[in-house]
Write an enzyme that holds these catalytic residues in place. Structure first.
Site, PDB file in Angstrom:
ATOM      1  N   ASP A  60      -5.989   1.864  -3.306  1.00 40.81           N
ATOM      2  CA  ASP A  60      -6.357   1.460  -4.665  1.00 40.81           C
ATOM      3  C   ASP A  60      -5.329   0.440  -5.154  1.00 40.81           C
ATOM      4  OD1 ASP A  60      -4.079   2.901  -5.170  1.00 40.81           O
ATOM      5  OD2 ASP A  60      -5.104   4.588  -6.120  1.00 40.81           O
ATOM      6  N   ASP A  78      -2.840   0.616  -7.252  1.00 47.04           N
ATOM      7  CA  ASP A  78      -1.458   1.081  -7.220  1.00 47.04           C
ATOM      8  C   ASP A  78      -0.905   1.055  -5.800  1.00 47.04           C
ATOM      9  OD1 ASP A  78      -0.562   1.475  -9.707  1.00 47.04           O
ATOM     10  OD2 ASP A  78      -0.493   3.685  -9.621  1.00 47.04           O
TER      11      ASP A  78
END
Ligand code: 0RA
Length: 657
Positions: free
Chosen positions: A514, A516
C-alpha cells in the site's frame, strides 16, 4: 590421459567469425540482454568515431518491427576500394575480419571508443543477417551478410558475404548504414529495450557535444516514444545541468578540458545545496561506475587546488589542518570524461579504469585548471562559497564522528535493547544469511515464527525511518530505525563503511503493498543508495514480493501477485472458491508468509540493480528531495504505488530456474 589419443584432425581450426559464435561471451560479455545491446553499442561506436574525428554530425539508431537494428552516420562512408592485403573491398574486410573494425589506420582514430573494441565483424558474426550500405562519391553501395547452416554438417557458418560489395545506385548522400538482426540461435533474448537504447544515446549525446542522435523505435505504440532527438552543444556542462535539474544549484558551472601525453580530459562541476557527492566518470564514452585512476587523479586535484586556494585566500591559517577531499565533494555534481589510448578496464563489472599513467595526467590537468578558475577574480564568489561549504562540511563531519563514537559506546552499553529487536539467525555462513527488514511489529512477529532461523534474521521496523535524502550523516545516525539497521548489517556507515564486514548476503525489504509500504520501501532504498551504495551495486538489496491474493478450493491453494494472475487462478479453480485479499503482511499467518514470501524454493524477490546511476540520482532527488513541484509532476505522470515494475531490477526465483 592414457587412452585418449591426440589427433590433429580433432583440433578444430577455428577462424574468425566462427570462433566468435563458438564463444560469444568472450567478445560481448554475455548472451543475455547486456550482450545483445552490446551489438548496438559496437556499431554506434564506429559511427561516433567518425563524428569525433569531425566527419559526421548525426548518428541515428532505429529499432525495427522485424527485430533488426539500423545505425547510420553521415560521415565519409566506409572505404569501398579493394583492400591490397585481402583482395576484397574494405567494407567486406571491416565486417568480416576480426579486429579490423574500421580502425585499421590508427592515425584516423586517435581514441577508439569500443569498450572491448571488438569491432563490427563480431556483430556480423552474431547476427542472422547484416546489410551494409555505403553512400560515397555520388554512389550507393551495398553488401549483405548471412549466417547460414552448412548443408552437410548443419553447423552455422557465420557472417558470410552473400555477394561482393556492389554499386546499386546513385546518391548525393554520404555516410554508412548498418542494419543487423541479432541471431536467436545465439541470444537468450533478441528483443531490444527501447529504454536502454534511448538512455544510452542521451548519455552519448552529452558526451559528444554537437552531434545529433536520433532514436526511432518503430515498435512503440505510444507516438511520444517513437522518435526522440538528442543534441547538446553544451556537452558535459549540459550533462551536469541535467543532473542538477531537480536540485538547487549553489555555484556557477566550472568546466574545462585539456590534453597531455595522449590523454584527453574534460570536466564539468557544479555544486548544489545537497549533501551528496555525485561524481560520474567515463573513459572513451564508457561509464566507469567503479571509478579508477582517472577518478583518483581528479579527486586529488580537487583537494589540492581548493586547499591551496583556501590557504592563499586566508580561510585556512597556518596552524589549521587541510580540509578533506570528502569535504570538498559534499554537494558536488561532476562529470569527468577521459579519452585514453589503451584503456584497461578492471573490477567486478569491468567498470574501473586501471591505467596507472592516467592518474598523474588527470591530476595535473585538473589542478592547473581548477587553480586558474579559483584565482580568477570573476569567479571569486564561487571559489569562496566552495571553501565555506567545505569548512562547514568539515565541522559537521567532526560532530558526526563524535556522535558516532558516542553511538558506538552506547551500542555497547545498550546492546541488549538494540539487538533485542533483531531476531538473529543461528548460521554463521554470511554468504547464505539473509536479513529481512519487515514493516510493523505484527508482520515482524509472523516472519519471526515463519522463517528458517538457520539463515534468516528478522528486523521489524516500528515506525518510519526518516527520509535520508537531505539529511546529514549525524542526523541519520540519530535515527533509531537506521541505527538498528546499521548495527544489524555490521558494515558501519560513511567513512567507516566496509563491505567486507557485511553480515548478510541478502537484505530483503518487506513492506505492505500500500502507499505506506511504498513509502517505507522508498525511504529504505534512498538510505541504501545514499549511504551504503555498495550494497546496491553489489546486488545485496532485494524487495520481497508477498502475494496480493489467496484463492483456495478444497485442498488447492493458489497465491496471486496481481489481478491477471487472480483471473487465471479463479478460472482454474472454477466455482466455489474462497478468496482472501491481503491488505497487509500482518494478515498472513507465519506458514503463509513462509510459503509465499520467504521460502527460497517458492518466493519471488526483486533484486535491486542500478542500470544508470545518473538516472537513479535524478529520480531520488525528485521523489525524496525538497523541491515540491517536480515531485508533484512526476507522481502525476508515473506513480502507481502498487506497481512493482517501477523499480529497475531482476526478479529472482530460486529453485525454479
Ligand atoms: C574512412 C577510412 C576508414 C574508415 C572510415 C572512413 C569509416 C568507417 C566507419 C564505420 C562506421 N561509419 C564509418 N565511417 C567511416 C578506415 C580507416 C583508414 O584506413 O583510414
Amino acid at each position: 590421459m592414457a587412452n585418449s589419443k591426440y589427433q590433429a584432425s580433432d583440433i578444430q581450426v577455428l577462424e574468425g567469425l566462427d570462433a566468435v559464435r563458438m564463444r560469444p561471451g568472450m567478445y560481448i560479455g554475455s548472451t543475455g540482454a547486456r550482450g545483445l545491446h552490446h551489438l548496438i553499442w559496437e556499431i554506434v561506436d564506429n559511427a561516433i568515431d567518425e563524428a569525433a574525428n569531425g566527419y559526421a554530425d548525426e548518428v541515428t539508431v532505429t529499432l525495427g518491427k522485424d527485430g533488426a537494428c539500423t545505425v547510420t552516420d553521415n560521415g565519409r562512408g566506409v572505404p569501398v576500394d579493394i583492400h591490397p592485403q585481402f583482395g576484397v573491398s574494405a567494407v567486406e574486410v571491416v565486417y568480416t575480419q576480426l579486429h579490423a573494425g574500421g580502425k585499421f589506420n590508427n592515425k584516423n582514430y586517435a581514441y577508439s571508443g569500443g569498450l572491448h573494441g571488438v569491432g563490427a565483424s563480431v556483430v556480423n558474426a552474431l547476427s542472422e543477417w547484416m546489410v551494409v550500405d555505403v553512400f560515397q562519391d555520388f554512389a550507393h553501395y551495398q553488401q549483405r551478410f548471412e549466417s547460414v547452416a552448412d548443408k552437410k554438417t548443419g553447423k552455422i557458418i557465420s557472417g558470410r558475404p552473400v555477394a561482393p560489395l556492389a554499386k546499386i545506385g546513385n546518391t548525393r548522400k554520404h555516410g554508412t548504414q548498418v542494419c543487423f538482426k541479432p541471431d536467436a540461435r545465439v541470444f537468450e533474448t533478441t528483443v531490444f529495450s527501447g529504454d536502454t537504447v534511448r538512455r544510452r544515446l542521451r548519455e552519448l549525446a552529452y558526451l559528444n557535444k554537437g552531434v545529433r542522435f536520433v532514436f526511432t523505435d518503430e515498435r512503440a505504440k505510444d507516438p511520444e516514444e517513437r522518435r526522440v532527438e538528442y543534441r547538446y552543444d553544451g556537452g558535459l556542462s549540459d550533462f551536469v545541468r541535467y543532473l542538477n535539474e531537480d536540485k538547487t544549484a549553489a555555484s556557477e558551472m566550472i568546466a574545462f578540458e585539456g590534453e597531455r601525453d595522449g590523454t584527453r580530459l574534460r570536466v564539468a562541476i557544479q555544486y548544489t545545496d545537497s549533501y551528496n557527492e555525485n561524481l560520474f566518470s567515463f573513459v572513451n564514452n564508457i561509464p566507469t561506475p567503479e571509478g579508477g585512476t582517472h577518478e583518483t587523479g581528479f579527486k586529488a586535484a580537487v583537494t589540492k587546488a581548493f586547499n591551496d586556494y583556501a590557504r592563499r585566500a586566508g580561510f585556512l591559517k597556518e596552524k589549521d589542518n587541510n580540509l578533506s577531499g570528502d569535504d570538498f565533494r559534499e554537494g558536488m555534481t561532476a562529470v569527468v570524461a577521459v579519452n585514453v589510448r589503451n584503456p584497461q578496464f578492471e573490477g567486478q563489472t569491468k567498470g574501473r579504469l586501471g591505467n596507472t599513467e592516467v592518474r598523474p595526467v588527470v591530476e595535473a590537468l585538473a589542478s592547473e585548471n581548477l587553480s586558474l578558475f579559483v584565482d580568477d577574480l570573476k569567479h571569486q564568489e564561487t571559489a569562496n562559497k566552495i571553501i565555506e561549504k567545505a569548512v562547514q562540511a568539515a565541522r559537521v563531519r567532526e560532530a558526526a564522528r563524535k556522535a558516532r563514537d558516542v553511538a558506538r559506546q552506547k551500542n555497547q552499553l545498550e546492546a541488549a535493547p538494540l539487538v533485542g529487536k533483531l531476531s538473529a539467525c543461528t548460521g554463521r555462513d554470511y554468504s547464505k544469511n539473509e536479513l529481512y527488514i519487515v514493516e510493523g511489529d505484527s508482520a515482524g512477529g509472523s516472519a519471526k515464527q515463519g522463517r528458517d532461523r538457520r539463515f534468516q534474521a528478522i528486523l521489524p521496523l516500528r515506525g518510519k525511518p526518516l527520509n535520508a535524502e537531505k539529511k546529514r550523516l549525524d542526523q541519520v545516525l540519530g535515527n533509531e530505525e537506521f541505527r538498528s539497521i546499521i548495527t544489524a548489517l555490521g558494515t558501519g556507515i560513511g567513512e567507516d563503511f566496509d563491505i567486507k564486514s557485511l553480515r548478510y548476503n541478502r537484505v530483503v525489504i518487506l513492506s505492505d503493498a500500500d502507499q505506506d509500504g511504498a513509502h517505507i520501501r522508498a525511504i529504505l532504498l534512498t538510505f541504501f543508495f545514499r549511504y551504503m551504495r555498495e550494497l546496491v551495486t553489489g546486488g545485496h538489496i532485494y524487495i520481497g514480493m508477498p502475494p496480493l491474493y489467496r484463492a483456495a478450493k478444497g485442498s488447492q491453494t493458489i497465491y496471486c501477485y496481481d489481478d491477471r494472475e487472480l483471473a487465471a487462478a479463479t478460472k482454474k479453480l472454477g466455482r466455489g472458491y474462497t478468496l482472501q485479499r491481503y491488505k497487509g503482511l500482518g494478515e498472513m499467518n507465519p506458514e503463509q508468509l513462509w510459503e509465499t514470501t520467504m521460502n527460497p524454493a517458492q518466493r519471488k524477490m526483486l533484486q535491486v540493480t542500478i542500470e544508470d546511476a545518473a538516472e537513479v540520482d535524478r529520480r531520488v532527488s525528485v521523489l525524496m528531495g525538497d523541491k515540491v513541484e517536480p515531485r508533484r509532476e512526476y507522481i502525476q505522470a508515473y506513480a502507481d504505488f502498487n506497481r512493482r515494475d517501477t523499480f529497475t531490477g531482476r526478479i529472482e526465483t530460486e529453485g525454479k530456474d
